[in-house]
Design an enzyme around this catalytic site. Structure first.
Site, PDB file in Angstrom:
ATOM      1  N   VAL A  13     -79.291  72.197  12.839  1.00  0.00           N
ATOM      2  CA  VAL A  13     -79.800  72.871  14.032  1.00  0.00           C
ATOM      3  C   VAL A  13     -81.285  72.618  14.218  1.00  0.00           C
ATOM      4  O   VAL A  13     -81.748  72.285  15.314  1.00  0.00           O
ATOM      5  CB  VAL A  13     -79.536  74.390  13.954  1.00  0.00           C
ATOM      6  CG1 VAL A  13     -80.173  75.118  15.141  1.00  0.00           C
ATOM      7  CG2 VAL A  13     -78.042  74.672  13.896  1.00  0.00           C
ATOM      8  N   ASP A  31     -89.631  73.121   6.235  1.00  0.00           N
ATOM      9  CA  ASP A  31     -88.451  73.347   5.397  1.00  0.00           C
ATOM     10  C   ASP A  31     -88.910  73.473   3.952  1.00  0.00           C
ATOM     11  O   ASP A  31     -89.828  72.757   3.519  1.00  0.00           O
ATOM     12  CB  ASP A  31     -87.455  72.193   5.537  1.00  0.00           C
ATOM     13  CG  ASP A  31     -86.052  72.581   5.094  1.00  0.00           C
ATOM     14  OD1 ASP A  31     -85.171  72.677   5.954  1.00  0.00           O
ATOM     15  OD2 ASP A  31     -85.843  72.796   3.887  1.00  0.00           O
ATOM     16  N   ARG A  36     -86.031  66.912   1.539  1.00  0.00           N
ATOM     17  CA  ARG A  36     -85.565  66.809   2.929  1.00  0.00           C
ATOM     18  C   ARG A  36     -86.726  66.416   3.851  1.00  0.00           C
ATOM     19  O   ARG A  36     -86.584  65.532   4.693  1.00  0.00           O
ATOM     20  CB  ARG A  36     -84.959  68.145   3.359  1.00  0.00           C
ATOM     21  CG  ARG A  36     -84.657  68.298   4.848  1.00  0.00           C
ATOM     22  CD  ARG A  36     -83.508  67.451   5.290  1.00  0.00           C
ATOM     23  NE  ARG A  36     -83.104  67.763   6.649  1.00  0.00           N
ATOM     24  CZ  ARG A  36     -82.408  66.954   7.421  1.00  0.00           C
ATOM     25  NH1 ARG A  36     -82.028  65.781   6.958  1.00  0.00           N
ATOM     26  NH2 ARG A  36     -82.071  67.301   8.640  1.00  0.00           N
ATOM     27  N   THR A  82     -76.479  80.862   8.043  1.00  0.00           N
ATOM     28  CA  THR A  82     -76.051  82.244   7.797  1.00  0.00           C
ATOM     29  C   THR A  82     -74.618  82.194   7.260  1.00  0.00           C
ATOM     30  O   THR A  82     -73.657  82.331   8.017  1.00  0.00           O
ATOM     31  CB  THR A  82     -76.117  83.100   9.075  1.00  0.00           C
ATOM     32  OG1 THR A  82     -75.590  82.345  10.182  1.00  0.00           O
ATOM     33  CG2 THR A  82     -77.543  83.510   9.386  1.00  0.00           C
ATOM     34  N   THR A 117     -76.755  82.207  13.665  1.00  0.00           N
ATOM     35  CA  THR A 117     -75.672  83.084  14.087  1.00  0.00           C
ATOM     36  C   THR A 117     -75.647  84.357  13.243  1.00  0.00           C
ATOM     37  O   THR A 117     -75.626  84.300  12.010  1.00  0.00           O
ATOM     38  CB  THR A 117     -74.316  82.369  13.960  1.00  0.00           C
ATOM     39  OG1 THR A 117     -74.363  81.157  14.710  1.00  0.00           O
ATOM     40  CG2 THR A 117     -73.191  83.249  14.473  1.00  0.00           C
ATOM     41  N   CYS A 257     -69.464  77.336  11.156  1.00  0.00           N
ATOM     42  CA  CYS A 257     -69.373  78.223  12.322  1.00  0.00           C
ATOM     43  C   CYS A 257     -68.019  78.915  12.438  1.00  0.00           C
ATOM     44  O   CYS A 257     -67.896  80.098  12.162  1.00  0.00           O
ATOM     45  CB  CYS A 257     -69.670  77.431  13.601  1.00  0.00           C
ATOM     46  SG  CYS A 257     -71.405  77.007  13.802  1.00  0.00           S
ATOM     47  N   ARG A 328     -70.075  71.475   4.559  1.00  0.00           N
ATOM     48  CA  ARG A 328     -70.215  72.913   4.328  1.00  0.00           C
ATOM     49  C   ARG A 328     -68.915  73.637   4.658  1.00  0.00           C
ATOM     50  O   ARG A 328     -68.340  73.467   5.716  1.00  0.00           O
ATOM     51  CB  ARG A 328     -71.350  73.480   5.190  1.00  0.00           C
ATOM     52  CG  ARG A 328     -72.740  73.058   4.748  1.00  0.00           C
ATOM     53  CD  ARG A 328     -73.787  73.575   5.705  1.00  0.00           C
ATOM     54  NE  ARG A 328     -73.659  72.973   7.023  1.00  0.00           N
ATOM     55  CZ  ARG A 328     -74.379  73.339   8.090  1.00  0.00           C
ATOM     56  NH1 ARG A 328     -75.243  74.340   7.984  1.00  0.00           N
ATOM     57  NH2 ARG A 328     -74.217  72.742   9.251  1.00  0.00           N
TER      58      ARG A 328
END
Length: 421
Positions: A13, A31, A36, A82, A117, A257, A328
């Protein structure tokens, strides 16, 4: 002087956000993962959401893992995962950790915008107190908040950040207007302002709950039609000729999600004394699909006369969706574990997934390539993910007459497989 945007969290995102804002105005991507940040600075994005060329186009974007570099931000956009814990309860630790980091540098007049979220009320009930405590500032007097839910679809090159309508909100009318104007700078599809943060939070969480329930419905149809000896995909294609039929297909429901967000909504509902029925029923059914597939594969292997213990099974794909490296919360792992419990020797091949990440997260060693020399040794092949490479694969090189070929995603002709959902 133009205000600075800080993106906190540079995953699936955050990095598209950072790149798009970096094309328009001074932007800092932050980050805590130093590796990364270093990879992104070299032009490598392991999520494959942005290219080296796109990173280079974001001329006003700088990247850092040092909190001191974000002290002069004005808008702080938090875009961190999340997840849920092993008990399927919301795990807010990444969100609150990022919030604490922002609190260290928060100044009067700053606006903190959340994209992660969450359940309705989370921003103001959980995050704002952390901001106040860490900064010593007062909410809606010294600093303000907004919520604009992410709608990134990993691996989708058509529906991208800029081409998806953005829901926006703020903790005061003035803040809401500022947040909306900020996103309008990068969202070509336009924005949809709502009256309060809770509405925006609720809109996001029900988007994926709705998809979850619809997929659960077609998964249940697959279970029923399998007992009837009917091909589910053919049924859905026939029903889909009606103009108002909703096009959903059976399969595994994983990812960050759809397989997670409904638990955020049910958590809040249960905290208010309401026990959801439809949402949780759909979740239970979808969570059991991996086990169902594995058991169907075992039954078919027995029918083919294979000895189960010691049988070699090839699983094609471990990412949670096609043409995407994101592993994930992948539910392909459920199939693998179940087959291993039966005593099968499972090998996994995925040309998209990061081998180090899969080993670290699931203790699974991915194959470097599919060896045609192993053709006669696989007793079953499971097409778990619809990567474009698998649709082009010549299965004659990896399967023989008695090999069970189970196509979860329906990418192969039904006459060439023993079963598909």
């Amino acid at each position: 002087m133009q205000e600075t945007v800080v993106i906190v969290g540079l995953g699936y995102v955050g990095i598209p956000l950072a790149v798009e804002f970096g094309k328009k105005r001074k932007t800092i991507g932050f980050d805590i993962n130093k590796k990364r940040v270093q990879e992104l600075m070299s032009g490598l994005d392991r999520t494959r959401e942005v290219s080296a060329g796109e990173l280079k186009e974001a001329r006003q974007l700088s990247l850092t893992s040092d909190v001191r570099d974000i002290e002069n931000g004005n808008y702080y956009i938090i875009a961190v995962p999340t997840p849920i814990d092993k008990h399927k309860r919301p795990d807010l630790s990444p969100l609150l950790g990022a919030t604490s980091t922002v609190a260290e540098v928060l100044k009067p007049g700053d606006i903190v915008i959340y994209e992660s979220t969450v359940y309705p009320g989370c921003t103001e009930e959980e995050c704002v107190p952390v901001l106040e405590q860490g900064s010593g500032l007062i909410f809606n007097k010294d600093f303000f908040c907004g919520y604009s839910p992410e709608r990134i679809n990993p691996g989708d090159k058509e529906h991208r950040l800029t081409t998806i309508t953005k829901v926006t909100s703020g903790s005061t009318p003035e803040t809401a207007a500022k947040v909306d104007q900020l996103y309008k700078q990068i969202i070509t599809a336009g924005t949809h302002p709502v009256s309060e943060i809770k509405v925006a939070e609720a809109a996001k969480v029900i988007e994926n709950a709705q998809r979850d329930i619809n997929i659960a419905f077609v998964n249940e149809l697959a279970l029923i039609f399998n007992r009837m000896g009917i091909d589910t995909k053919e049924v859905l294609e026939a029903a889909g000729t009606k103009w108002n039929f909703l096009h959903f297909y059976p399969g595994l429901v994983g990812g960050h999600c759809i397989g997670v967000d409904p638990y955020y909504l049910t958590h809040k509902a249960e905290a208010l004394g309401y026990h959801p029925q439809i949402i949780l029923a759909g979740r239970r059914l979808n969570d059991n699909m991996g086990s169902y597939v594995a058991n169907q594969v075992i039954k078919l292997m027995i029918k083919q006369g294979h000895k189960i213990k010691g049988s070699r099974v090839l699983v094609l794909g471990i990412a949670f969706k096609e043409n995407c490296p994101d592993v994930r919360n992948t539910r392909v792992v459920d199939i693998i574990r179940e087959l291993e419990d039966y005593g099968c020797k499972v090998e996994v091949y995925d040309p998209w997934a990061d081998k180090e990440e899969v080993k670290r997260e699931y203790d699974i060693q991915l194959l470097e390539r599919i060896s045609s020399a192993a053709r006669l040794e696989y007793q079953a092949v499971v097409v778990a993910v619809a990567h474009r490479e698998f649709a082009k694969l010549s299965f004659d090189t990896i399967a023989h007459d008695t090999t069970v070929l189970f196509d979860i995603k329906g990418i192969l002709d039904k006459c060439t497989v023993q079963a598909r959902l």
